[in-house]
Enzyme design. Structure first.
Site, PDB file in Angstrom:
ATOM      1  N   GLU A   1       0.859  -1.190   0.000  1.00  0.00           N
ATOM      2  CA  GLU A   1       0.000   0.000   0.000  1.00  0.00           C
ATOM      3  C   GLU A   1       0.895   1.240   0.000  1.00  0.00           C
ATOM      4  OE1 GLU A   1      -3.501   1.935   2.659  1.00  0.00           O
ATOM      5  OE2 GLU A   1      -2.790  -0.073   3.212  1.00  0.00           O
TER       6      GLU A   1
ATOM      7  N   ASP B   1       7.658   5.673  -8.643  1.00  0.00           N
ATOM      8  CA  ASP B   1       6.397   6.284  -8.233  1.00  0.00           C
ATOM      9  C   ASP B   1       6.274   7.574  -9.016  1.00  0.00           C
ATOM     10  OD1 ASP B   1       4.097   5.790  -6.416  1.00  0.00           O
ATOM     11  OD2 ASP B   1       4.504   7.878  -5.924  1.00  0.00           O
ATOM     12  N   SER B   2       5.166   7.729  -9.672  1.00  0.00           N
ATOM     13  CA  SER B   2       5.067   8.840 -10.613  1.00  0.00           C
ATOM     14  C   SER B   2       3.642   9.340 -10.677  1.00  0.00           C
ATOM     15  CB  SER B   2       5.543   8.370 -11.992  1.00  0.00           C
ATOM     16  OG  SER B   2       4.946   7.137 -12.325  1.00  0.00           O
TER      17      SER B   2
ATOM     18  N   PHE C   1       0.343   5.036 -21.662  1.00  0.00           N
ATOM     19  CA  PHE C   1      -0.603   4.581 -20.639  1.00  0.00           C
ATOM     20  C   PHE C   1      -1.043   5.784 -19.804  1.00  0.00           C
ATOM     21  CE2 PHE C   1       2.035   4.747 -16.755  1.00  0.00           C
ATOM     22  CZ  PHE C   1       3.294   4.892 -17.305  1.00  0.00           C
TER      23      PHE C   1
ATOM     24  N   TYR D   1      -2.238   8.958 -18.212  1.00  0.00           N
ATOM     25  CA  TYR D   1      -2.691  10.265 -18.698  1.00  0.00           C
ATOM     26  C   TYR D   1      -1.991  10.687 -19.992  1.00  0.00           C
ATOM     27  CZ  TYR D   1      -4.535  10.621 -13.911  1.00  0.00           C
ATOM     28  OH  TYR D   1      -5.207  10.400 -12.735  1.00  0.00           O
ATOM     29  N   ASP D   2      -1.256   9.798 -20.641  1.00  0.00           N
ATOM     30  CA  ASP D   2      -0.524  10.167 -21.871  1.00  0.00           C
ATOM     31  C   ASP D   2      -1.406  10.851 -22.929  1.00  0.00           C
ATOM     32  OD1 ASP D   2       2.010   9.455 -21.114  1.00  0.00           O
ATOM     33  OD2 ASP D   2       1.917   7.437 -21.960  1.00  0.00           O
TER      34      ASP D   2
ATOM     35  N   ARG E   1      10.365   9.850 -16.617  1.00  0.00           N
ATOM     36  CA  ARG E   1      11.011   8.581 -16.253  1.00  0.00           C
ATOM     37  C   ARG E   1      12.418   8.533 -16.830  1.00  0.00           C
ATOM     38  NH1 ARG E   1       6.766   6.410 -17.332  1.00  0.00           N
ATOM     39  NH2 ARG E   1       6.014   6.514 -15.201  1.00  0.00           N
TER      40      ARG E   1
HETATM   41  P1  IMP Z   1       1.861   4.882  -9.156  1.00  0.00           P
HETATM   42  O1  IMP Z   1       3.254   5.433  -9.301  1.00  0.00           O
HETATM   43  O2  IMP Z   1       1.820   3.411  -9.235  1.00  0.00           O
HETATM   44  O3  IMP Z   1       1.176   5.460  -7.955  1.00  0.00           O
HETATM   45  O4  IMP Z   1       1.026   5.327 -10.428  1.00  0.00           O
HETATM   46  C1  IMP Z   1       1.360   6.436 -11.148  1.00  0.00           C
HETATM   47  C2  IMP Z   1       0.234   6.849 -12.076  1.00  0.00           C
HETATM   48  O5  IMP Z   1       0.612   8.103 -12.642  1.00  0.00           O
HETATM   49  C3  IMP Z   1       0.050   5.914 -13.259  1.00  0.00           C
HETATM   50  O6  IMP Z   1      -0.930   4.955 -13.037  1.00  0.00           O
HETATM   51  C4  IMP Z   1      -0.414   6.889 -14.340  1.00  0.00           C
HETATM   52  O7  IMP Z   1      -1.746   7.166 -14.195  1.00  0.00           O
HETATM   53  C5  IMP Z   1       0.330   8.160 -13.994  1.00  0.00           C
HETATM   54  N1  IMP Z   1       1.564   8.218 -14.778  1.00  0.00           N
HETATM   55  C6  IMP Z   1       2.827   8.050 -14.334  1.00  0.00           C
HETATM   56  N2  IMP Z   1       3.696   8.118 -15.353  1.00  0.00           N
HETATM   57  C7  IMP Z   1       2.960   8.305 -16.464  1.00  0.00           C
HETATM   58  C8  IMP Z   1       3.301   8.415 -17.830  1.00  0.00           C
HETATM   59  O8  IMP Z   1       4.462   8.310 -18.267  1.00  0.00           O
HETATM   60  N3  IMP Z   1       2.281   8.620 -18.656  1.00  0.00           N
HETATM   61  C9  IMP Z   1       0.982   8.710 -18.252  1.00  0.00           C
HETATM   62  N4  IMP Z   1       0.608   8.578 -17.002  1.00  0.00           N
HETATM   63  C10 IMP Z   1       1.595   8.382 -16.097  1.00  0.00           C
END
Ligand code: IMP
Length: 199
Positions: free
Chosen positions: A46, A75-76, A156, A158-159, A185
């Protein structure tokens, strides 16, 4: 000085198929064998921290501990200026339990309403953690503008609504290699390579 990565194998500490593809492509030139957390059936921790760096560390350490291998976690998320940085660390959660990013993108649009500001950025924290508890963390960003309706089938999350500064296509429309070369990234990964993969 950062710890150098000398091991032959790395766990990609993510269950997100989009991230697995992108991170595997980044690591490939270094000849490191990669296995994903999903393939190893590792539990998905979590995300209880309040920052990208904190959640990246949490995921990398959980995977390194569970697998006994070094682990790389990402984490992004998307940070929208007019929404005070939202969805931010909640980017994945805005897609709901079915992980439907159509819903998440609609929510961004609805929350922006008639606010004319479309400034946004993607942020990525990458953590490389070792089973002995050591870690190295790097942060990368890319600025851009949001556009509606969503466009493009690549990438994937929000691209399809993100147009990077200086370009006219969304990340969803762009050739994936072009996105991979300039993304948040990629910027975090460049720093990781310079610090941990250098000879
Ligand atoms: P988490 O890091 O697993 O909490 O998820 C990060 C979320 O941020 C992803 O599911 C996407 O919705 C979004 N995200 C992160 N990087 C990208 C990207 O390169 N393109 C589009 N959406 C992104």
């Amino acid at each position: 000085m950062a710890r150098l990565f000398k091991e032959p194998k790395l766990v990609l500490a993510t269950h997100n198929p989009g991230k697995v593809v992108e991170i595997a492509a980044l690591v490939k030139p270094f000849g490191i064998e990669v296995v994903s957390a999903g393939e190893l059936d590792l539990p998905e921790p979590e995300e209880t921290e309040t920052t990208f760096e904190g959640n990246a560390r949490l995921k990398a350490h959980a995977a390194a501990k569970a697998s006994g291998l070094p682990a790389l976690a990402d984490d992004s998320g998307l940070s929208v200026g007019a929404l005070d940085g939202a969805p931010g660390i909640y980017s994945a959660r805005w897609a709901g339990p079915t992980k439907d990013f159509g819903i998440a993108m609609d929510r961004v649009r609805a929350e922006l309403g008639d606010n004319p500001s479309r400034d946004a950025m993607f942020i990525c924290a990458l953590t490389l953690a070792w089973p002995d508890g050591h870690d190295e963390t790097f942060l990368g960003t890319i600025t851009g503008a949001l556009t509606f309706p969503a466009k493009g089938e690549h990438g994937f999350g929000y691209d399809p609504i993100f147009v990077p500064t200086g370009f006219s296509q969304t990340f969803g429309e762009m050739d994936p290699a072009k996105k991979h070369a300039m993304s948040h990234r990629a910027h975090a990964f460049e720093q990781l390579v310079a610090a941990c993969f250098a000879e």
